[in-house]
Write an enzyme that holds these catalytic residues in place. Structure first.
Site, PDB file in Angstrom:
ATOM      1  N   SER A 144       0.828  -1.369   0.100  1.00  0.00           N
ATOM      2  CA  SER A 144      -0.118  -0.165   0.359  1.00  0.00           C
ATOM      3  C   SER A 144       1.196   1.618  -0.305  1.00  0.00           C
ATOM      4  O   SER A 144       1.516   2.209  -0.795  1.00  0.00           O
ATOM      5  CB  SER A 144      -1.345  -0.029   1.410  1.00  0.00           C
ATOM      6  OG  SER A 144      -1.879   1.059   1.413  1.00  0.00           O
ATOM      7  N   ASP A 196      -6.049  -2.628  -2.632  1.00  0.00           N
ATOM      8  CA  ASP A 196      -4.909  -2.643  -1.317  1.00  0.00           C
ATOM      9  C   ASP A 196      -4.255  -3.424  -0.924  1.00  0.00           C
ATOM     10  O   ASP A 196      -5.097  -4.844  -0.295  1.00  0.00           O
ATOM     11  CB  ASP A 196      -5.851  -1.248  -0.533  1.00  0.00           C
ATOM     12  CG  ASP A 196      -4.743  -0.987   0.624  1.00  0.00           C
ATOM     13  OD1 ASP A 196      -4.014  -1.602   1.163  1.00  0.00           O
ATOM     14  OD2 ASP A 196      -4.117   0.210   0.276  1.00  0.00           O
TER      15      ASP A 196
END
Length: 303
Positions: A59, A183
């Protein structure tokens, strides 16, 4: 969704061990706006003369990690500080409430378009392909169709980082080679185990500060999902730490964060909290410098 499929992403992913086994890895976890803490940790590591052989990120840690893998020196810290300032400028995670609501209504799934983040990454990352980085680098995303973690080890760098950063509800899934990615924090938020699997025997964990605080039950509706996600991400990290093989040393760097960066409050839903970037960088730098002085005997370079 972002564009059409990009060929070459998925075919080279699984045979991912570096040609020469690394000794030291930097593992950079996810955490949204709190990822500025990782920049301060990098500043402390480089000041102490600690440099990686391998960089693994998730991320927002994929953003920071890609910059470090491109230029594993103090110069990358300045580049990242500028990038983090850019994240708070108009067009990335900003804009009017009406504009965000309009995007949400049109898309039905997300508040922001990925184009401004793509442009910012393209501007600040000095290479275009993972295999052109100065150091081995990998980042993880969650594959929607396969419901599994997916590691990007080659191919276009910005596409891989965008996929790792595509927070559900904020950004759309990234479409690559006919599959969709969101993500990486959903499947592996602090990927210590990945670094160890790739051969690292000395691991430095750069995290955003959440694992430093005890969790408490949710007391408001907006806290329920946040606490549930935090349990999941900490469980994976704790399992990786418990499963470390003999001979592996892991340093979890402190963030120096304060209560204003708590994990279960409404402020964690505010996605435009980049105005505290400089403060977060310096807090993490000071805390990590003190840690390194004790752990490694490195000179304390904090003011």
């Amino acid at each position: 969704m972002v564009g059409g499929g990009v060929s070459g992403h998925l075919s080279a992913m699984e045979d991912s061990r570096p040609a020469h086994a690394p000794t030291r890895a930097f593992v950079l976890g996810g955490g949204g706006a709190l990822g500025a803490h990782e920049v301060g940790m990098l500043k402390a590591l480089f000041a102490a003369g600690v440099h990686p052989d391998l960089v693994v990120g998730t991320s927002v840690g994929a953003i920071n990690g890609a910059a470090v893998a491109a230029d594993p020196s103090r110069a990358s810290v300045a580049r990242l500080a500028d990038l983090w300032t850019g994240l708070g400028r108009a067009g990335v995670f900003s804009g009017s409430l009406l504009g965000r609501l309009s995007t949400a209504v049109r898309s039905g799934t997300h508040l922001y378009q990925p184009a401004p983040l793509r442009e910012l990454l393209s501007t600040h990352l000095p290479v275009t392909r993972i295999d052109a980085l100065a150091l081995p680098f990998q980042c993880v995303a969650a594959n929607v169709e396969r419901a599994a973690e997916h590691w990007f080890t080659a191919g276009p760098l910005v596409d891989a980082v965008l996929a790792s950063c595509a927070v559900p509800g904020l950004l759309p899934p990234i479409r690559l080679d006919g599959e969709h990615f969101v993500d990486g924090g959903l499947v592996n938020s602090i990927p210590v185990g990945r670094a160890v699997d790739l051969g690292a025997r000395e691991v430095y964990v750069l995290q955003v500060g959440r694992v430093e605080r005890p969790l408490t039950p949710p007391r408001a509706p907006w806290q329920v999902a946040l606490v549930a996600f935090e349990i999941a991400r900490r469980h994976r990290f704790a399992r990786d730490m418990a499963d470390l093989p003999p001979g592996v040393t892991v340093h979890v760097l402190p963030s120096g964060s304060d209560p204003e960066d708590g994990t279960s409050g409404l402020r964690q839903l505010r996605h435009r909290t980049f105005d505290r970037t400089a403060e977060r960088i310096e807090r993490a730098y000071a805390a990590s410098s003190r840690y390194l002085e004790t752990a490694l005997g490195a000179p304390d370079s904090t003011p």
